[in-house]
Write an enzyme that holds these catalytic residues in place. Structure first.
Site, PDB file in Angstrom:
ATOM      1  N   LEU A  62       0.812  -1.206   0.000  1.00  0.00           N
ATOM      2  CA  LEU A  62       0.000   0.000   0.000  1.00  0.00           C
ATOM      3  C   LEU A  62       0.852   1.266   0.000  1.00  0.00           C
ATOM      4  CD1 LEU A  62      -2.995  -1.009   2.293  1.00  0.00           C
ATOM      5  CD2 LEU A  62      -2.672  -1.338  -0.172  1.00  0.00           C
ATOM      6  N   ASN A  93       7.836  -2.847   3.081  1.00  0.00           N
ATOM      7  CA  ASN A  93       8.848  -2.089   2.341  1.00  0.00           C
ATOM      8  C   ASN A  93       8.367  -0.647   2.181  1.00  0.00           C
ATOM      9  OD1 ASN A  93       6.920  -3.286   0.715  1.00  0.00           O
ATOM     10  ND2 ASN A  93       8.330  -3.823  -0.931  1.00  0.00           N
ATOM     11  N   ASP A 302      -0.143  -9.941  -4.314  1.00  0.00           N
ATOM     12  CA  ASP A 302       1.118  -9.195  -4.387  1.00  0.00           C
ATOM     13  C   ASP A 302       0.890  -7.873  -5.122  1.00  0.00           C
ATOM     14  OD1 ASP A 302       3.746  -8.461  -4.053  1.00  0.00           O
ATOM     15  OD2 ASP A 302       4.583  -9.921  -5.449  1.00  0.00           O
TER      16      ASP A 302
END
Length: 419
Positions: A62, A93, A302
């Site tokens: 997101l 990340n 993903d």
């Protein structure tokens, strides 16, 4: 607020059965073949659409905090709702990396303010996802769904052993992006026949399955719940199948694109570039077999949005990652269920039941449960149009596909989300 949903279709012993659903505030209070409303109860006619409990995606990006030009909690969660998801697990990340309680709290504050559906953050396995120093799992385990350095494989065997040992003691899940950096050699698509024929640099399959083999040995030693992210190779399926048979506490996911496409579908376009890459037709067949025999537990999107400019540089120069929340169900229903490869019941379990069981998220289509519902017109045929996505990301290999199974409404905590 009380709402009556009339003329739904629910899965009952593998077939679709008509039912009405009564919702009171945020809860399901009754499901029956027919519920007769009193005059003052608002009624929503579903016209025979299929209703599932809200889908759950264990693997989304997101991008917030840190990369809001690619996606935000708000736009990503609206994309989730548009795809029928009421729970998504957001990878770490980010900037700052959620590697300490303070950074995790920063992300959670944005979630609390902006999320349209349930967003559960991951914490990283190592500080700054650099693979050098473990995070304090005990301090964060109550505030995250699991621990992952997604986007990076943990390169050191010793570091992964320590992480698994700590996670086992703290009763946490390690969700691993498996990638051996020493085997990448500058590659960016699958090292197969398409790569060779078009003069590109390839990523070998062993870069994925070699690290999975290492980690399965460590998982057997430590007893940790080890979840393997986005598997794409036939060797990965075989290794996990054998580990499950041997009693290792391992679960795994693959993505819709690895099931619907292979290297033969590649085009010189950034919307076909993701990590892991699209593999061979043989790998795709092995993944489908893994779905059928239960080796693969979950389909996760993903979902990895980038800006249009970052995805405009062809296969070599574009950023890794495609969006997937708004296309997952129709693509999978069209390619796997309509063709008889798996049943609708199996697909719903892969998108909803299994991820909720594995990550202990809760939620089933039953009285007393929170009213998180996905409404799908299985007969609707339409063309995927990325320009209409709720996500800021538009890069998908499925743009222009004609598909069946349109998510028409998503209810979260008893209220339909405005899309």
């Amino acid at each position: 607020m009380v709402t009556l949903l009339k003329h739904a279709c629910l899965l009952d012993c593998g077939s679709l059965a008509p039912a009405d659903i009564l919702v009171d505030n945020s809860r399901i209070v009754d499901i029956a073949a027919e519920i007769v409303p009193s005059n003052d109860i608002p009624t929503v006619q579903l016209g025979g659409c299929f209703v599932s409990y809200g889908f759950a995606d264990l693997h989304v990006h997101l991008r917030e905090p840190g990369f809001s030009s690619k996606e935000t909690i708000r736009t990503g969660s609206l994309a989730a709702a548009a795809g029928g998801y009421t729970t998504v697990c957001a990878m770490p990340n980010l900037n700052p990396v959620p590697d300490c309680p303070e950074n995790l709290a920063l992300e959670q504050a944005i979630i609390d303010r902006d999320a349209a559906v349930q967003v559960l953050p991951y914490a990283s396995i190592t500080k700054e996802r650099k693979g050098l120093e473990l995070v304090d799992m005990a301090a964060m385990k109550g505030s995250c769904c699991a621990f992952s350095d997604d986007g990076s494989g943990v390169q050191s065997e010793g570091m992964m052993r320590a992480a698994m040992s700590l996670a086992a003691r703290e009763d946490c899940i390690i969700a691993a992006h498996c990638e051996d950096n020493t085997l990448l050699r500058g590659g960016y698509i699958h090292d197969g026949r398409w790569c060779a024929a078009h003069g590109h640099k390839g990523i070998c399959s062993e870069s994925e399955w070699g690290q999975i083999a290492r980690d399965l040995k460590l998982a057997a030693e430590t007893g940790v719940h080890y979840h393997v992210c986005h598997i794409s190779t036939k060797e990965s399926v075989d290794l996990i199948r054998k580990a499950k048979a041997a009693g290792v506490n391992v679960t795994c996911e693959t993505g819709p694109h690895y099931l619907a496409l292979c290297e033969d579908d590649l085009q010189e376009d950034g919307r076909f570039k993701m990590n892991p890459p699209l593999r061979s037709a043989e790998d795709r067949a092995a993944l489908i077999e893994g779905l059928q025999d239960g080796t693969i537990d979950v389909i996760a999107t993903d979902h990895a949005p980038h800006t249009a400019e970052q995805k405009s540089r062809g296969l070599e120069g574009s950023a890794m990652g495609i969006v997937g929340l708004e296309t997952a169900f129709p693509v999978l229903y069209t390619k796997l269920v309509k063709t008889g490869i798996i049943t609708l019941e199996k697909l719903v379990d892969l998108l909803c039941g299994s991820p909720r069981r594995i990550f202990k998220l809760g939620g089933t289509l039953a009285p007393g449960q929170e009213a998180n519902l996905t409404v799908i017109d299985l007969n609707a045929c339409y063309r995927i149009d990325s320009s209409a996505f709720k996500s800021l990301g538009r890069s998908t290999p499925f743009d222009g596909w004609d598909v069946y199974g349109k998510v028409v409404r998503t209810m979260y905590r008893g209220k339909f989300i405005e899309l």
